[in-house]
Design a protein around this motif. Sequence first.
Motif, PDB file in Angstrom:
ATOM      1  N   ILE A 128     -20.695 -44.516 -83.933  1.00  0.00           N
ATOM      2  CA  ILE A 128     -22.103 -44.201 -84.004  1.00  0.00           C
ATOM      3  C   ILE A 128     -22.251 -42.691 -84.124  1.00  0.00           C
ATOM      4  O   ILE A 128     -21.587 -41.942 -83.394  1.00  0.00           O
ATOM      5  N   THR A 129     -23.045 -42.250 -85.079  1.00  0.00           N
ATOM      6  CA  THR A 129     -23.186 -40.808 -85.284  1.00  0.00           C
ATOM      7  C   THR A 129     -24.501 -40.505 -85.982  1.00  0.00           C
ATOM      8  O   THR A 129     -25.046 -41.350 -86.678  1.00  0.00           O
ATOM      9  N   HIS A 130     -25.032 -39.306 -85.760  1.00  0.00           N
ATOM     10  CA  HIS A 130     -26.182 -38.914 -86.571  1.00  0.00           C
ATOM     11  C   HIS A 130     -25.749 -37.869 -87.603  1.00  0.00           C
ATOM     12  O   HIS A 130     -26.557 -37.336 -88.335  1.00  0.00           O
ATOM     13  N   ASP A 131     -24.405 -37.630 -87.644  1.00  0.00           N
ATOM     14  CA  ASP A 131     -23.860 -36.589 -88.512  1.00  0.00           C
ATOM     15  C   ASP A 131     -23.335 -37.207 -89.814  1.00  0.00           C
ATOM     16  O   ASP A 131     -22.354 -37.958 -89.814  1.00  0.00           O
ATOM     17  N   ALA A 132     -23.976 -36.883 -90.925  1.00  0.00           N
ATOM     18  CA  ALA A 132     -23.622 -37.489 -92.216  1.00  0.00           C
ATOM     19  C   ALA A 132     -22.184 -37.150 -92.619  1.00  0.00           C
ATOM     20  O   ALA A 132     -21.483 -37.980 -93.190  1.00  0.00           O
ATOM     21  N   GLU A 133     -21.730 -35.940 -92.299  1.00  0.00           N
ATOM     22  CA  GLU A 133     -20.360 -35.539 -92.654  1.00  0.00           C
ATOM     23  C   GLU A 133     -19.332 -36.408 -91.923  1.00  0.00           C
ATOM     24  O   GLU A 133     -18.313 -36.770 -92.495  1.00  0.00           O
ATOM     25  N   ALA A 184     -19.435 -46.805 -89.841  1.00  0.00           N
ATOM     26  CA  ALA A 184     -20.269 -45.817 -89.146  1.00  0.00           C
ATOM     27  C   ALA A 184     -21.698 -46.349 -89.078  1.00  0.00           C
ATOM     28  O   ALA A 184     -22.215 -46.869 -90.064  1.00  0.00           O
ATOM     29  N   ILE A 185     -22.303 -46.213 -87.924  1.00  0.00           N
ATOM     30  CA  ILE A 185     -23.712 -46.565 -87.768  1.00  0.00           C
ATOM     31  C   ILE A 185     -24.471 -45.261 -87.582  1.00  0.00           C
ATOM     32  O   ILE A 185     -24.192 -44.496 -86.661  1.00  0.00           O
ATOM     33  N   MET A 186     -25.372 -45.015 -88.526  1.00  0.00           N
ATOM     34  CA  MET A 186     -26.091 -43.746 -88.547  1.00  0.00           C
ATOM     35  C   MET A 186     -27.564 -43.958 -88.282  1.00  0.00           C
ATOM     36  O   MET A 186     -28.089 -45.042 -88.524  1.00  0.00           O
ATOM     37  N   GLY A 187     -28.228 -42.878 -87.910  1.00  0.00           N
ATOM     38  CA  GLY A 187     -29.666 -42.957 -87.749  1.00  0.00           C
ATOM     39  C   GLY A 187     -30.135 -41.805 -86.893  1.00  0.00           C
ATOM     40  O   GLY A 187     -29.356 -41.252 -86.109  1.00  0.00           O
ATOM     41  N   PRO A 188     -31.413 -41.442 -87.019  1.00  0.00           N
ATOM     42  CA  PRO A 188     -31.931 -40.327 -86.229  1.00  0.00           C
ATOM     43  C   PRO A 188     -31.987 -40.664 -84.741  1.00  0.00           C
ATOM     44  O   PRO A 188     -31.848 -41.827 -84.360  1.00  0.00           O
ATOM     45  N   SER A 189     -32.173 -39.645 -83.943  1.00  0.00           N
ATOM     46  CA  SER A 189     -32.293 -39.814 -82.501  1.00  0.00           C
ATOM     47  C   SER A 189     -33.436 -40.782 -82.192  1.00  0.00           C
ATOM     48  O   SER A 189     -34.500 -40.708 -82.802  1.00  0.00           O
ATOM     49  N   GLY A 190     -33.201 -41.699 -81.273  1.00  0.00           N
ATOM     50  CA  GLY A 190     -34.240 -42.654 -80.882  1.00  0.00           C
ATOM     51  C   GLY A 190     -34.326 -43.881 -81.775  1.00  0.00           C
ATOM     52  O   GLY A 190     -35.167 -44.752 -81.552  1.00  0.00           O
ATOM     53  N   ASP A 216     -35.870 -46.676 -86.654  1.00  0.00           N
ATOM     54  CA  ASP A 216     -36.825 -47.453 -85.851  1.00  0.00           C
ATOM     55  C   ASP A 216     -36.330 -48.873 -85.575  1.00  0.00           C
ATOM     56  O   ASP A 216     -37.088 -49.830 -85.644  1.00  0.00           O
ATOM     57  N   GLY A 217     -35.026 -48.983 -85.303  1.00  0.00           N
ATOM     58  CA  GLY A 217     -34.491 -50.280 -84.877  1.00  0.00           C
ATOM     59  C   GLY A 217     -34.209 -51.268 -85.984  1.00  0.00           C
ATOM     60  O   GLY A 217     -33.862 -52.421 -85.706  1.00  0.00           O
ATOM     61  N   GLU A 218     -34.335 -50.821 -87.242  1.00  0.00           N
ATOM     62  CA  GLU A 218     -34.058 -51.725 -88.355  1.00  0.00           C
ATOM     63  C   GLU A 218     -33.017 -51.118 -89.280  1.00  0.00           C
ATOM     64  O   GLU A 218     -32.990 -49.899 -89.472  1.00  0.00           O
ATOM     65  N   ILE A 219     -32.206 -51.976 -89.897  1.00  0.00           N
ATOM     66  CA  ILE A 219     -31.248 -51.484 -90.880  1.00  0.00           C
ATOM     67  C   ILE A 219     -32.021 -51.130 -92.148  1.00  0.00           C
ATOM     68  O   ILE A 219     -32.755 -51.964 -92.685  1.00  0.00           O
ATOM     69  N   VAL A 220     -31.887 -49.879 -92.592  1.00  0.00           N
ATOM     70  CA  VAL A 220     -32.580 -49.484 -93.814  1.00  0.00           C
ATOM     71  C   VAL A 220     -31.636 -49.379 -95.004  1.00  0.00           C
ATOM     72  O   VAL A 220     -32.064 -49.461 -96.141  1.00  0.00           O
ATOM     73  N   SER A 221     -30.337 -49.192 -94.738  1.00  0.00           N
ATOM     74  CA  SER A 221     -29.402 -49.269 -95.852  1.00  0.00           C
ATOM     75  C   SER A 221     -27.994 -49.481 -95.346  1.00  0.00           C
ATOM     76  O   SER A 221     -27.671 -49.171 -94.196  1.00  0.00           O
ATOM     77  N   ALA A 222     -27.177 -50.034 -96.215  1.00  0.00           N
ATOM     78  CA  ALA A 222     -25.767 -50.252 -95.899  1.00  0.00           C
ATOM     79  C   ALA A 222     -24.987 -49.828 -97.129  1.00  0.00           C
ATOM     80  O   ALA A 222     -25.184 -50.360 -98.210  1.00  0.00           O
ATOM     81  N   ILE A 223     -24.146 -48.806 -96.940  1.00  0.00           N
ATOM     82  CA  ILE A 223     -23.428 -48.225 -98.075  1.00  0.00           C
ATOM     83  C   ILE A 223     -21.936 -48.468 -97.912  1.00  0.00           C
ATOM     84  O   ILE A 223     -21.368 -48.195 -96.864  1.00  0.00           O
ATOM     85  N   GLN A 224     -21.343 -48.968 -98.965  1.00  0.00           N
ATOM     86  CA  GLN A 224     -19.895 -49.212 -98.980  1.00  0.00           C
ATOM     87  C   GLN A 224     -19.251 -48.063 -99.747  1.00  0.00           C
ATOM     88  O   GLN A 224     -19.629 -47.786-100.883  1.00  0.00           O
ATOM     89  N   LYS A 225     -18.291 -47.379 -99.114  1.00  0.00           N
ATOM     90  CA  LYS A 225     -17.673 -46.239 -99.782  1.00  0.00           C
ATOM     91  C   LYS A 225     -16.700 -46.675-100.868  1.00  0.00           C
ATOM     92  O   LYS A 225     -16.806 -46.267-102.000  1.00  0.00           O
ATOM     93  N   HIS A 226     -15.728 -47.501-100.500  1.00  0.00           N
ATOM     94  CA  HIS A 226     -14.800 -48.017-101.520  1.00  0.00           C
ATOM     95  C   HIS A 226     -14.841 -49.517-101.411  1.00  0.00           C
ATOM     96  O   HIS A 226     -15.011 -50.054-100.347  1.00  0.00           O
ATOM     97  N   ASN A 227     -14.562 -50.156-102.517  1.00  0.00           N
ATOM     98  CA  ASN A 227     -14.365 -51.599-102.464  1.00  0.00           C
ATOM     99  C   ASN A 227     -12.906 -51.891-102.252  1.00  0.00           C
ATOM    100  O   ASN A 227     -12.291 -52.612-103.000  1.00  0.00           O
ATOM    101  N   ARG A 228     -12.339 -51.292-101.238  1.00  0.00           N
ATOM    102  CA  ARG A 228     -10.896 -51.479-101.121  1.00  0.00           C
ATOM    103  C   ARG A 228     -10.592 -52.791-100.395  1.00  0.00           C
ATOM    104  O   ARG A 228     -11.264 -53.176 -99.463  1.00  0.00           O
ATOM    105  N   THR A 229      -9.590 -53.430-100.908  1.00  0.00           N
ATOM    106  CA  THR A 229      -9.222 -54.714-100.315  1.00  0.00           C
ATOM    107  C   THR A 229      -8.356 -54.467 -99.101  1.00  0.00           C
ATOM    108  O   THR A 229      -7.768 -53.404 -98.955  1.00  0.00           O
ATOM    109  N   ILE A 279     -23.832 -47.846 -92.134  1.00  0.00           N
ATOM    110  CA  ILE A 279     -25.033 -48.652 -91.901  1.00  0.00           C
ATOM    111  C   ILE A 279     -26.064 -47.703 -91.295  1.00  0.00           C
ATOM    112  O   ILE A 279     -25.778 -47.029 -90.303  1.00  0.00           O
ATOM    113  N   VAL A 280     -27.227 -47.631 -91.935  1.00  0.00           N
ATOM    114  CA  VAL A 280     -28.238 -46.693 -91.461  1.00  0.00           C
ATOM    115  C   VAL A 280     -29.358 -47.463 -90.776  1.00  0.00           C
ATOM    116  O   VAL A 280     -29.910 -48.404 -91.352  1.00  0.00           O
ATOM    117  N   ILE A 281     -29.679 -47.070 -89.548  1.00  0.00           N
ATOM    118  CA  ILE A 281     -30.820 -47.700 -88.884  1.00  0.00           C
ATOM    119  C   ILE A 281     -31.922 -46.673 -88.634  1.00  0.00           C
ATOM    120  O   ILE A 281     -31.664 -45.487 -88.426  1.00  0.00           O
TER     121      ILE A 281
END
Length: 233
Positions: free
Chosen positions: A197-202, A35-41, A215-228, A211-213
């Motif tokens: 792509i979504t702005h909805d956290a749920e 999922a690529i997240m981030g506020p509008s714009g 102002d055009g930059e990646i600010v964090s990348a969160i891995q939910k599970h380390n599943r192989t 992956i959270v962007i």
Amino acid sequence: MIELNGIYKTYTAGKLEVPVLKNICFQVDQGEYVAIMGPSGSGKSTLMNIIGCLDQPSNGEYRLNGQNISQTEEKHLASIRNKMIGFIFQQFQLLPRMSALRNVELPLIYAGLSSDERKKRAQAALKRVGLASRAHHRPTELSGGQQQRVAIARALVTEPFVLLADEPTGALDSHSSATVMDLFDELFREGRTIVMITHDAEVAKRAQRQIVIRDGEIVSAIQKHNRTKGEDR
Ligand code: ADP
Ligand code: MG
């Protein structure tokens, strides 16, 4: 695999150069659900257009299944797009005067398949999304959630390399939204590669990785599970 290395995108507005994406770097492996997240714009749709080969970066390297898209000529982009990408949009983008079945058949017309083959594959795709009984309905005769499932069938029918969805639940009520998200979960378990792509956290929580962007930059990348790979399928 999807690989973005140092992607920049700048729009020109009059004399102004507006940087919209700045040094975007990430990879999506085959079978991943990201999922690529981030506020509008923040640049989400601009990024989707690049991943979907609808637009090219101003700078940086984009590779899709090993092919360097950033060095591909404009005229070849459309054929790469038709073969590799299954698009799903917020507003479904179904043709209103055509039945669900005809809508799902459309990408196969561009692929040059016979009418019988198209119908067979489109029917199978509609069945896959639980709408075999609605094949002859027009979009206006379907609920929002059903229309989005038709759009997902249309995206699946060409067996694309990646499903690319821009705010797929943005126009849906919570019940339809849940149905559509359950379908994405199933498609992931079947091994599909999904970039949403979504702005909805749920909604984003359903993906393996976020992956959270901003102002055009990646600010964090969160891995939910380390599943192989292959686990939980
Ligand atoms: P998001 O999808 O996250 O809302 P967008 O990618 O649509 O963000 O837009 C990011 C920024 O780029 C916004 O400031 C928007 O105004 C600008 N932008 C988007 N498309 C264009 C364009 N074709 N020309 C100029 N600026 C654009
Ligand atoms: Mg957008």
